[in-house]
Design an enzyme around this catalytic site. Sequence first.
Site: not given
Length: 208
Positions: A23, A62, A74
């Site tokens: 991360a 983002h 998406e």
Amino acid sequence: MNINNEVTALNDPPRLVLLLGGARSGKSTFAERLAVQSGRSVAFIATAIATDEDMRDRIARHQASRAANWQTIEEPLHLVNAVQQAAVVADVIILDCLTVWLSNWLFSQGDAEQLEEDTAISAQYYAGALQEIDVLLQVVAQLAPGKTLIVVTNEVGLGIVPAYSLGRIYRDVLGLVNQRVAAAATRVYLMIAGLGVDIKRLHETATL
């Protein structure tokens, strides 16, 4: 590693590039920089779903970082269709990310508690997820010349062992998925503190 050297490599171009790390290791930023500096048309496949406020904030950040002329698709589950669609409109495709896709795919398979308790069902999950990846890799191999897919994923095997069985199943399957994609990729970068190390190149040149 100098990113300008990697831009030259993208312009070759490789068919498949994998970026993995922990991360906040800089995976998405590195992927976007590779795409932008290649000078080629770009499509972005986003797998995240806005399930809570934190995720909505992450998605918004983002989105703000992407170039205005990029095509965004998406798609939380159907990666093959998304890649085929993206390849029609762009030469460089960013898939961000496999980690979220796998989580989406897991919960689309049915009762998570049953998955934890039934070893036969968990074995089907292992096989099913890898089959999905194998089909994706077949599609990538058949893309027209000059197309590049950049895949972003997390390395989750370096932390503590999850305390619950579903977490362990997820960790193990993601590790297998990452291995499968890495084996097919031309370039594999391990992201550490924003720096990308081409570990596949190091692996190929390593000797005893």
